[in-house]
Design a protein around this motif. Structure first.
Motif, PDB file in Angstrom:
ATOM      1  N   MET A   1       0.722  -1.209   0.043  1.00 40.85           N
ATOM      2  CA  MET A   1       0.022  -0.107  -0.136  1.00 40.85           C
ATOM      3  C   MET A   1       0.955   1.284   0.061  1.00 40.85           C
ATOM      4  O   MET A   1       0.511   2.157  -0.643  1.00 40.85           O
ATOM      5  CB  MET A   1      -0.967   0.069   1.069  1.00 40.85           C
ATOM      6  N   SER A   2       2.115   1.364   0.746  1.00 41.03           N
ATOM      7  CA  SER A   2       3.024   2.243   0.904  1.00 41.03           C
ATOM      8  C   SER A   2       3.601   2.589  -0.746  1.00 41.03           C
ATOM      9  O   SER A   2       3.899   3.652  -1.267  1.00 41.03           O
ATOM     10  CB  SER A   2       3.900   2.064   1.769  1.00 41.03           C
ATOM     11  N   ARG A   3       3.967   1.379  -1.205  1.00 40.35           N
ATOM     12  CA  ARG A   3       4.619   1.625  -2.631  1.00 40.35           C
ATOM     13  C   ARG A   3       3.693   2.329  -3.436  1.00 40.35           C
ATOM     14  O   ARG A   3       4.127   2.700  -4.533  1.00 40.35           O
ATOM     15  CB  ARG A   3       5.108   0.142  -3.158  1.00 40.35           C
TER      16      ARG A   3
ATOM     17  N   PHE B   1       7.658   6.405   2.517  1.00 39.94           N
ATOM     18  CA  PHE B   1       8.780   6.343   3.432  1.00 39.94           C
ATOM     19  C   PHE B   1       8.660   5.026   3.804  1.00 39.94           C
ATOM     20  O   PHE B   1       9.683   4.071   4.155  1.00 39.94           O
ATOM     21  CB  PHE B   1       8.632   7.349   4.528  1.00 39.94           C
ATOM     22  N   PHE B   2       7.473   4.334   3.960  1.00 41.80           N
ATOM     23  CA  PHE B   2       7.807   2.580   4.192  1.00 41.80           C
ATOM     24  C   PHE B   2       7.728   1.822   3.244  1.00 41.80           C
ATOM     25  O   PHE B   2       7.637   0.563   3.653  1.00 41.80           O
ATOM     26  CB  PHE B   2       6.105   2.679   4.874  1.00 41.80           C
ATOM     27  N   SER B   3       8.104   2.197   2.016  1.00 37.81           N
ATOM     28  CA  SER B   3       7.926   1.178   0.944  1.00 37.81           C
ATOM     29  C   SER B   3       9.719   1.125   0.642  1.00 37.81           C
ATOM     30  O   SER B   3       9.920   0.107  -0.425  1.00 37.81           O
ATOM     31  CB  SER B   3       7.261   1.663  -0.327  1.00 37.81           C
TER      32      SER B   3
ATOM     33  N   SER C   1      -2.013   8.708  -4.335  1.00 39.90           N
ATOM     34  CA  SER C   1      -2.042   7.557  -5.184  1.00 39.90           C
ATOM     35  C   SER C   1      -1.194   7.726  -6.332  1.00 39.90           C
ATOM     36  O   SER C   1      -1.271   8.664  -7.124  1.00 39.90           O
ATOM     37  CB  SER C   1      -3.465   7.087  -5.469  1.00 39.90           C
ATOM     38  N   ARG C   2      -0.347   6.691  -6.676  1.00 41.01           N
ATOM     39  CA  ARG C   2       0.476   6.785  -7.659  1.00 41.01           C
ATOM     40  C   ARG C   2      -0.035   6.636  -9.081  1.00 41.01           C
ATOM     41  O   ARG C   2       0.248   7.070 -10.081  1.00 41.01           O
ATOM     42  CB  ARG C   2       1.707   5.876  -7.570  1.00 41.01           C
ATOM     43  N   VAL C   3      -1.264   5.566  -8.950  1.00 36.20           N
ATOM     44  CA  VAL C   3      -1.942   5.580 -10.227  1.00 36.20           C
ATOM     45  C   VAL C   3      -2.683   6.880 -10.674  1.00 36.20           C
ATOM     46  O   VAL C   3      -2.922   7.568 -11.750  1.00 36.20           O
ATOM     47  CB  VAL C   3      -3.055   4.648  -9.888  1.00 36.20           C
TER      48      VAL C   3
END
Length: 501
Positions: A368-370, A377-379, A494-496
């Motif tokens: 979810m982080s990625r 930060f968490f990915s 969201s990256r999407v």
């Protein structure tokens, strides 16, 4: 590899999807990539390791005594069938989209971002509470072993000082912290630890089955399905939701009591879906993920049925212990040595259950982080160990604290409803992705689509309806919190959305 261009992501706002191809490419970014080190055997061991735990060592006695009698064996079969239907759906997704995140990632590729967020938030709850609950169960067995040799912890540090209104389970707390360190150091180390522990645990289960066969009294199987009795706890929010909606009151014992029991012993099967969260760290996921998922489920269902038949044959179901039924059954037939072996095996076995549930949660959080739905930060993975060390440390500390104050009875049903909800979403996702992306290569194909996924949805929904309305209320509150976080943070980052915006 196909040279065709990726299909464009969906632009339908809340239901925009992330393509399978993009999900796979994200796993190749050096800073966000997980190390591939697991085989089909490792996955099977993980599955067996997480499934054989609290359920077989604790729930067998409770369900047999209060709900199903000797027919507990049938209840395990029913719960196993529900899991098998879901497992066939998981196997298709895990071999088609070999990316960390399990049901979260599968949902993103088929049902859209909002659904993916909801299921990811659900899995965070499921695995976190599951880890805490199992850690507390482990602590109980360890305290029992310490008592046998004359050692004991002060009540305030054992989580048992209910009269004082305060208690901190220091053993459960310490266990989660130690497992957090192991997971940070690497998956292969985790796999090796798991293999040793699972070998011990399965050996203990086989001891129960083989040794117990010599103490079976067939008179204890009569009646195999005790006469139905109305449940006495069905009032207000404590009543099963199916009773409040349809006026149907589930029974203890009787044929329908078997289904009530199945909704309880289902807790014994949670975790096989954790295998799917390790897809990205598997050497040959298209081949090995389906093998690992199905093999672990088949092995554990067989062992569960055998243990329940033996235990209810050794001691009449009405006399079984609720806290430690396997160990106490051997005490009842005059063999306390076996009881000690079982308690030791349970304590060792629950260790790996706790570790794999923690692993599953960190992988969902990492995925979810990625994707930007949680802070990026968490990915980032550890430069040396290639593990998602940041979410592992954060979640490990939080869960350790929760485990210190957790009540098993209050939280176990929340784990059940979270797992069943994930099953429903994954089954629906298989149907949708078959229609929207029929050209995708599927190393494993769920048979009889859409009939089998529909059957999986129906079976999971039925077990969910048999859970207390209070559980549904708590689950709903958690989901509302998740939706608020999505609209205030996840949707914007969201990256999407940045790709297609």
């Amino acid at each position: 590899m196909s040279t065709q261009q990726d299909p464009p992501p969906s632009r339908d706002g809340l239901f925009r999807t992330k393509t399978v191809e993009q999900s796979i490419r994200d796993t190749e970014e050096p800073e966000h990539a997980l190390k591939k080190s697991l085989s089909a055997l490792d996955l099977t061991v993980f599955g067996v390791g997480v499934i054989i735990g609290t359920g077989i060592f604790v729930l067998t006695g409770k369900v047999a005594k209060e709900t199903a009698g000797p027919a507990t064996a049938i209840a395990f079969v029913v719960a196993g069938v529900v899991c098998a239907l879901a497992a066939l759906c998981y196997a298709e997704f895990a071999s088609t989209v070999p990316v960390a995140g399990s049901a979260y990632t599968f949902s993103y590729a088929s049902l859209g971002e909002l659904v993916a967020w909801i299921i990811g938030w659900d899995l965070v709850l499921e695995f976190a509470l599951g880890t805490a609950v199992v850690a507390v169960g482990w602590s109980g067995y360890v305290r029992s072993l310490l008592d046998n040799i004359g050692w004991s912890l002060p009540d305030g540090l054992s989580g048992t000082d209910a009269t004082a209104g305060f208690g901190f389970d220091v053993l459960a707390f310490a266990l989660v912290l130690v497992l957090t360190v192991i997971l940070v150091l690497g998956m292969k180390l985790s796999a090796r630890v798991t293999t040793v522990v699972v070998a011990i645990k399965v050996a203990v289960v086989l001891v129960v089955i083989i040794a117990g066969l010599f103490f079976i009294d067939t008179a204890n199987y009569s009646p195999f399905i005790p006469e139905a009795q109305p449940q006495s706890s069905g009032a207000g929010l404590q009543a099963p939701l199916v009773q409040l909606i349809f006026g149907y009151a589930p029974t203890n014992f009787g044929v329908m009591g078997i289904f009530t029991a199945a909704s309880i012993v289902f807790f014994a099967f949670i975790g096989f879906d954790v295998v799917a969260t390790a897809a990205e760290e598997t050497k040959l996921p298209q081949r090995d993920m389906p093998r690992g998922i199905m093999a672990s489920l088949l092995i554990c269902t067989t062992l569960y049925v055998a243990v329940s038949i033996v235990v209810t044959g050794m001691e009449h179901y009405s006399d079984l212990s609720v806290d430690a039924p396997l160990a106490d059954a051997f005490k009842a037939v005059g063999h306390p040595v076996y009881a000690g072996i079982i308690s030791f095996g349970a304590a060792i076995g629950l260790t790996v259950v706790c570790m794999i549930l923690l692993l599953g949660q960190t992988r969902v959080f990492f995925a979810m982080s990625r994707d930007g739905l949680l802070p990026r930060f968490f990915s980032k993975t550890h430069p040396r160990f290639h593990t998602p060390y940041r979410p592992t440390i954060l979640l490990g500390v939080i869960i350790a604290i929760v485990a210190g104050f957790t009540s098993i009875d209050e939280l176990a049903t929340l784990v059940n409803i979270g797992t069943l909800f994930a099953f429903v979403v994954v089954a629906l996702g298989v149907i949708v992705l078959r229609r929207t992306r029929p050209e995708l290569h599927r190393a494993f194909r769920t048979p009889w689509v859409p009939l089998l996924p529909i059957a999986s949805v129906a079976a999971s929904a039925w077990l969910m309806l048999n859970l207390p309305a209070e559980t549904w209320l708590r689950f709903g509150i958690w989901m509302v919190i998740g939706v608020v976080i999505y609209f205030t943070y996840g949707r914007k980052h969201s990256r999407v959305s940045q790709t297609i915006g």
